[in-house]
Design a protein around this motif. Structure first.
Motif, PDB file in Angstrom:
ATOM      1  N   ILE A  42     -64.010 -55.419  78.187  1.00  0.00           N
ATOM      2  CA  ILE A  42     -63.476 -55.400  79.556  1.00  0.00           C
ATOM      3  C   ILE A  42     -63.552 -56.788  80.168  1.00  0.00           C
ATOM      4  O   ILE A  42     -62.575 -57.291  80.752  1.00  0.00           O
ATOM      5  CB  ILE A  42     -64.253 -54.393  80.418  1.00  0.00           C
ATOM      6  CG1 ILE A  42     -63.947 -52.961  79.972  1.00  0.00           C
ATOM      7  CG2 ILE A  42     -63.909 -54.565  81.902  1.00  0.00           C
ATOM      8  CD1 ILE A  42     -64.841 -51.916  80.610  1.00  0.00           C
ATOM      9  N   GLY A  43     -64.708 -57.429  80.028  1.00  0.00           N
ATOM     10  CA  GLY A  43     -64.863 -58.769  80.575  1.00  0.00           C
ATOM     11  C   GLY A  43     -63.933 -59.776  79.922  1.00  0.00           C
ATOM     12  O   GLY A  43     -63.339 -60.625  80.592  1.00  0.00           O
ATOM     13  N   ALA A  44     -63.789 -59.667  78.596  1.00  0.00           N
ATOM     14  CA  ALA A  44     -62.910 -60.589  77.877  1.00  0.00           C
ATOM     15  C   ALA A  44     -61.456 -60.416  78.297  1.00  0.00           C
ATOM     16  O   ALA A  44     -60.724 -61.393  78.493  1.00  0.00           O
ATOM     17  CB  ALA A  44     -63.056 -60.381  76.374  1.00  0.00           C
ATOM     18  N   ASP A 131     -49.060 -56.686  70.197  1.00  0.00           N
ATOM     19  CA  ASP A 131     -50.063 -57.746  70.246  1.00  0.00           C
ATOM     20  C   ASP A 131     -49.519 -59.041  69.645  1.00  0.00           C
ATOM     21  O   ASP A 131     -49.779 -60.137  70.156  1.00  0.00           O
ATOM     22  CB  ASP A 131     -51.328 -57.325  69.483  1.00  0.00           C
ATOM     23  CG  ASP A 131     -52.213 -56.405  70.309  1.00  0.00           C
ATOM     24  OD1 ASP A 131     -51.987 -56.308  71.533  1.00  0.00           O
ATOM     25  OD2 ASP A 131     -53.116 -55.777  69.729  1.00  0.00           O
ATOM     26  N   GLY A 132     -48.764 -58.919  68.547  1.00  0.00           N
ATOM     27  CA  GLY A 132     -48.171 -60.102  67.929  1.00  0.00           C
ATOM     28  C   GLY A 132     -47.194 -60.793  68.867  1.00  0.00           C
ATOM     29  O   GLY A 132     -47.155 -62.037  68.948  1.00  0.00           O
ATOM     30  N   VAL A 133     -46.390 -60.007  69.586  1.00  0.00           N
ATOM     31  CA  VAL A 133     -45.449 -60.570  70.562  1.00  0.00           C
ATOM     32  C   VAL A 133     -46.208 -61.325  71.661  1.00  0.00           C
ATOM     33  O   VAL A 133     -45.821 -62.429  72.062  1.00  0.00           O
ATOM     34  CB  VAL A 133     -44.587 -59.453  71.185  1.00  0.00           C
ATOM     35  CG1 VAL A 133     -43.734 -59.998  72.322  1.00  0.00           C
ATOM     36  CG2 VAL A 133     -43.698 -58.817  70.121  1.00  0.00           C
ATOM     37  N   ALA A 152     -59.077 -62.689  73.095  1.00  0.00           N
ATOM     38  CA  ALA A 152     -59.177 -61.515  73.972  1.00  0.00           C
ATOM     39  C   ALA A 152     -58.656 -60.271  73.275  1.00  0.00           C
ATOM     40  O   ALA A 152     -59.229 -59.183  73.402  1.00  0.00           O
ATOM     41  CB  ALA A 152     -58.406 -61.764  75.269  1.00  0.00           C
ATOM     42  N   ILE A 153     -57.567 -60.418  72.528  1.00  0.00           N
ATOM     43  CA  ILE A 153     -56.994 -59.279  71.811  1.00  0.00           C
ATOM     44  C   ILE A 153     -57.966 -58.782  70.746  1.00  0.00           C
ATOM     45  O   ILE A 153     -58.165 -57.572  70.568  1.00  0.00           O
ATOM     46  CB  ILE A 153     -55.633 -59.667  71.195  1.00  0.00           C
ATOM     47  CG1 ILE A 153     -54.570 -59.749  72.303  1.00  0.00           C
ATOM     48  CG2 ILE A 153     -55.203 -58.653  70.134  1.00  0.00           C
ATOM     49  CD1 ILE A 153     -53.225 -60.240  71.848  1.00  0.00           C
ATOM     50  N   SER A 217     -50.736 -55.987  80.531  1.00  0.00           N
ATOM     51  CA  SER A 217     -51.311 -55.182  79.455  1.00  0.00           C
ATOM     52  C   SER A 217     -52.829 -55.281  79.455  1.00  0.00           C
ATOM     53  O   SER A 217     -53.539 -54.276  79.346  1.00  0.00           O
ATOM     54  CB  SER A 217     -50.750 -55.655  78.107  1.00  0.00           C
ATOM     55  OG  SER A 217     -51.411 -55.013  77.039  1.00  0.00           O
ATOM     56  N   MET A 218     -53.347 -56.500  79.578  1.00  0.00           N
ATOM     57  CA  MET A 218     -54.801 -56.701  79.570  1.00  0.00           C
ATOM     58  C   MET A 218     -55.464 -56.013  80.759  1.00  0.00           C
ATOM     59  O   MET A 218     -56.499 -55.349  80.620  1.00  0.00           O
ATOM     60  CB  MET A 218     -55.111 -58.196  79.579  1.00  0.00           C
ATOM     61  CG  MET A 218     -54.678 -58.921  78.326  1.00  0.00           C
ATOM     62  SD  MET A 218     -54.947 -60.715  78.471  1.00  0.00           S
ATOM     63  CE  MET A 218     -54.356 -61.252  76.856  1.00  0.00           C
TER      64      MET A 218
END
Length: 267
Positions: A42-44, A131-133, A152-153, A217-218
């Protein structure tokens, strides 16, 4: 090192590292660590979104209002996708389609709710492609931003991959097959990164929009999917641990920015 190589390397490392780390946890049954990983993730995610991705999106666009609209649209879009069950970004302790983790005992209680292992693999593949995009979009804006986004991912992928391993095993897959399916699914990250690189290189104006969607998204994953799960543990000790780990996640993003700056300067 060319931009394309950075994207390929980050996509490969992000997918493979997440799967390998998740496999290590799942195979050794150390699922009691998952709640702690979630707090850190969550923090990341929030650190990367607010300290790195959003500022770069605004700079690239030159219009903070337009980026704000992209983020609002992205949050609504992710909500609709989740409602339609196209993909459930689920990391919390108990939810539809995932195992319930008992942190005190490190045991997994079966709650498959009829969702097959095959559906999990398909959903994970779609998610890895996205995620790659996002990784490619970040790298095309700035190499440092790409590295932070990839980190982060990876941070939020590990808890999810642990849950996916548990579901596949519960669905009848052997541990080796579960690992292979998850590893193959992770290569969708590279496919998404490559397609985004060649598409976005011909439309640079799209990069700020993609960065805005990446931030959305994040934020959505952290706030809508991960944080509610933390509220299930209300005791003071658990709350303090969660706050500290979220803080560490944010601090790690800030620190990684400095370390990456030093690394890139020396390349």
């Amino acid at each position: 090192m060319s931009l394309l190589y950075w994207i390929i390397a980050a996509s490969l490392l992000g997918g493979a590292l997440s799967v390998a780390t998740a496999a290590a946890f799942a195979f050794t049954a150390r699922v009691a660590w998952v709640p702690h990983l979630i707090s850190y993730a969550i923090g990341a995610l929030l650190g990367a979104a607010f300290l790195e991705v959003l500022p770069n999106a605004v700079i690239a666009s030159g219009d903070a209002t337009s980026i704000g609209k992209v983020i609002l649209f992205g949050l609504l879009g992710f909500f609709v996708l989740e409602k339609l069950v196209i993909w459930r970004h689920c990391h919390i302790e108990e939810c539809e389609g995932h195992e319930q983790i008992e942190p005190e005992h490190g045991a997994a209680v079966s709650h498959d709710h009829g969702r097959s292992g095959l559906l999990i693999v398909i959903g994970d593949t779609f998610h890895n492609f996205v995620d790659g995009v996002l990784i490619a979009s970040a790298f095309m804006a700035d190499i440092r931003l790409g590295m932070v986004t990839a980190l982060a991912i990876i941070a939020h992928e590990i808890p999810q991959e642990v849950g996916d391993f548990l579901i596949l095993i519960h669905s009848g897959y052997s541990r080796s097959r579960a690992f292979m399916y998850n590893l193959l699914s992770s290569f969708a990250t590279v496919v998404g990164g490559l397609l985004a690189y060649f598409a976005l290189s011909r439309a640079e104006g799209v990069v700020p929009v993609m960065l805005g969607l990446a931030a959305a998204s994040m934020i959505y994953v952290a706030v809508a999917d991960l944080i509610p799960g933390l509220h299930k543990r209300t005791e003071l000790k658990a709350t303090v641990q969660q706050v500290v780990l979220i803080g560490l996640g944010i601090a790690s993003i800030a620190l990684s920015h400095r370390l990456i700056d030093a690394f890139v300067s020396g390349v």
